[in-house]
Write a protein that holds these residues in place. Structure first.
Motif, short mmCIF file in Angstrom:
data_model
loop_
_atom_site.label_atom_id
_atom_site.label_comp_id
_atom_site.label_asym_id
_atom_site.label_seq_id
_atom_site.Cartn_x
_atom_site.Cartn_y
_atom_site.Cartn_z
N PHE A 1 3.57 7.60 11.14
CA PHE A 1 4.70 6.67 11.06
C PHE A 1 5.49 6.68 12.37
O PHE A 1 5.80 5.61 12.91
CB PHE A 1 5.61 7.00 9.87
CG PHE A 1 6.67 5.97 9.63
CD1 PHE A 1 6.34 4.71 9.17
CD2 PHE A 1 8.00 6.24 9.88
CE1 PHE A 1 7.32 3.74 8.95
CE2 PHE A 1 8.98 5.29 9.66
CZ PHE A 1 8.64 4.03 9.20
N LEU B 1 5.99 6.90 3.73
CA LEU B 1 5.22 7.15 4.95
C LEU B 1 6.00 7.97 5.97
O LEU B 1 5.42 8.44 6.95
CB LEU B 1 4.80 5.83 5.60
CG LEU B 1 4.01 4.85 4.74
CD1 LEU B 1 3.72 3.58 5.53
CD2 LEU B 1 2.73 5.47 4.22
N ASN C 1 1.15 4.33 -3.01
CA ASN C 1 0.64 5.62 -2.56
C ASN C 1 -0.78 5.56 -1.98
O ASN C 1 -1.65 6.37 -2.32
CB ASN C 1 0.72 6.67 -3.69
CG ASN C 1 0.66 8.08 -3.14
OD1 ASN C 1 1.10 8.34 -2.03
ND2 ASN C 1 0.13 8.99 -3.93
N HIS C 2 -0.99 4.60 -1.09
CA HIS C 2 -2.24 4.46 -0.34
C HIS C 2 -1.90 4.48 1.15
O HIS C 2 -1.93 3.44 1.82
CB HIS C 2 -2.96 3.16 -0.70
CG HIS C 2 -3.43 3.09 -2.11
ND1 HIS C 2 -2.70 2.49 -3.11
CD2 HIS C 2 -4.56 3.57 -2.69
CE1 HIS C 2 -3.37 2.59 -4.24
NE2 HIS C 2 -4.49 3.25 -4.02
N PRO C 3 -1.55 5.66 1.68
CA PRO C 3 -1.05 5.71 3.07
C PRO C 3 -2.07 5.28 4.12
O PRO C 3 -1.69 4.62 5.09
CB PRO C 3 -0.64 7.17 3.25
CG PRO C 3 -1.38 7.93 2.20
CD PRO C 3 -1.56 6.98 1.05
N ASP C 4 -3.33 5.61 3.96
CA ASP C 4 -4.31 5.22 4.98
C ASP C 4 -4.39 3.70 5.09
O ASP C 4 -4.39 3.14 6.19
CB ASP C 4 -5.69 5.81 4.67
CG ASP C 4 -5.73 7.33 4.79
OD1 ASP C 4 -4.86 7.90 5.49
OD2 ASP C 4 -6.62 7.94 4.17
N TYR D 1 0.84 -1.20 0.00
CA TYR D 1 0.00 0.00 0.00
C TYR D 1 0.88 1.25 0.00
O TYR D 1 0.58 2.22 -0.69
CB TYR D 1 -0.93 0.02 1.21
CG TYR D 1 -2.18 -0.81 1.05
CD1 TYR D 1 -3.01 -0.67 -0.06
CD2 TYR D 1 -2.55 -1.71 2.04
CE1 TYR D 1 -4.16 -1.43 -0.19
CE2 TYR D 1 -3.71 -2.46 1.92
CZ TYR D 1 -4.52 -2.31 0.80
OH TYR D 1 -5.67 -3.05 0.68
N ALA D 2 1.95 1.24 0.77
CA ALA D 2 2.85 2.40 0.80
C ALA D 2 3.48 2.63 -0.57
O ALA D 2 3.56 3.77 -1.04
CB ALA D 2 3.93 2.20 1.86
N LEU E 1 8.75 1.63 2.91
CA LEU E 1 7.90 2.52 3.70
C LEU E 1 8.36 3.98 3.64
O LEU E 1 7.81 4.83 4.36
CB LEU E 1 7.87 2.04 5.16
CG LEU E 1 7.37 0.62 5.38
CD1 LEU E 1 7.47 0.23 6.85
CD2 LEU E 1 5.95 0.44 4.86
N ASP F 1 4.73 11.30 7.39
CA ASP F 1 3.40 11.27 8.02
C ASP F 1 3.59 11.05 9.51
O ASP F 1 4.31 10.13 9.92
CB ASP F 1 2.59 10.11 7.41
CG ASP F 1 1.14 10.12 7.81
OD1 ASP F 1 0.86 10.20 9.03
OD2 ASP F 1 0.28 10.01 6.92
N ALA G 1 -2.08 1.65 4.13
CA ALA G 1 -0.78 1.17 4.60
C ALA G 1 -0.74 1.18 6.12
O ALA G 1 -0.33 0.19 6.75
CB ALA G 1 0.35 2.03 4.03
N PHE G 2 -1.16 2.28 6.73
CA PHE G 2 -1.13 2.36 8.19
C PHE G 2 -2.11 1.36 8.82
O PHE G 2 -1.81 0.77 9.85
CB PHE G 2 -1.41 3.78 8.68
CG PHE G 2 -0.23 4.68 8.51
CD1 PHE G 2 0.94 4.47 9.23
CD2 PHE G 2 -0.26 5.73 7.61
CE1 PHE G 2 2.04 5.29 9.07
CE2 PHE G 2 0.84 6.56 7.44
CZ PHE G 2 1.99 6.34 8.17
#
Length: 133
Positions: free
Chosen positions: A117, A111, A79-82, A75-76, A108, A114, A84-85
């Motif tokens: 992270f 991230l 470019n899908h940070p939400d 995901y990271a 990562l 953010d 990914a977290f």
């Protein structure tokens, strides 16, 4: 690495990728093949394809911390940070405990700026140190 060795490695990766893709069509739920395919997709920069396989693995192995960690990385990388977290949080909740690797894992890098992270790393660090006591 020399250019010849780099080109040779890329050729080897292409052959291996083609082989794994064919086998995965015949054995679509073979976990070892799927994991190798996801790793090779990521290694060769085919992040969307790797993400699709990692998502499938997360459904097949919902309690595997490494599967969720790898999904977070995919995901990271896409470019899908939400997402990914969310996946990385799930990995830690399931027992993922390699603080040093998470801190330096280049997958990562997207991230790092953010604030979530640092929060995730802090939580992981605390969880790892509590287990040692």
């Amino acid at each position: 690495m020399s250019k010849d060795r780099t080109n040779g490695r890329a050729g080897h990766d292409a052959v291996e990728l083609s082989f794994l893709q064919k086998i995965s069509k015949r054995l679509p739920e073979d976990l070892e093949i799927l994991q190798a395919l996801a790793d090779l997709y990521t290694k060769t920069g085919k992040y969307e394809e790797g993400l699709a396989v990692d998502e499938k693995l997360s459904h097949l192995l919902p309690n595997d911390d490494l599967v969720w960690y790898n999904l977070g990385c995919s995901y990271a990388l896409t470019n899908h940070p939400d997402e990914a977290f969310e996946a990385l949080t799930n990995a830690v909740e399931l027992g993922y405990g390699d603080y040093d690797w998470m801190k330096t894992d280049s997958d990562l890098n997207g991230l790092h700026n953010d604030p979530r992270f640092e929060s995730l790393l802090s939580w992981l660090y605390t969880a790892c140190n509590e287990e040692e006591m």
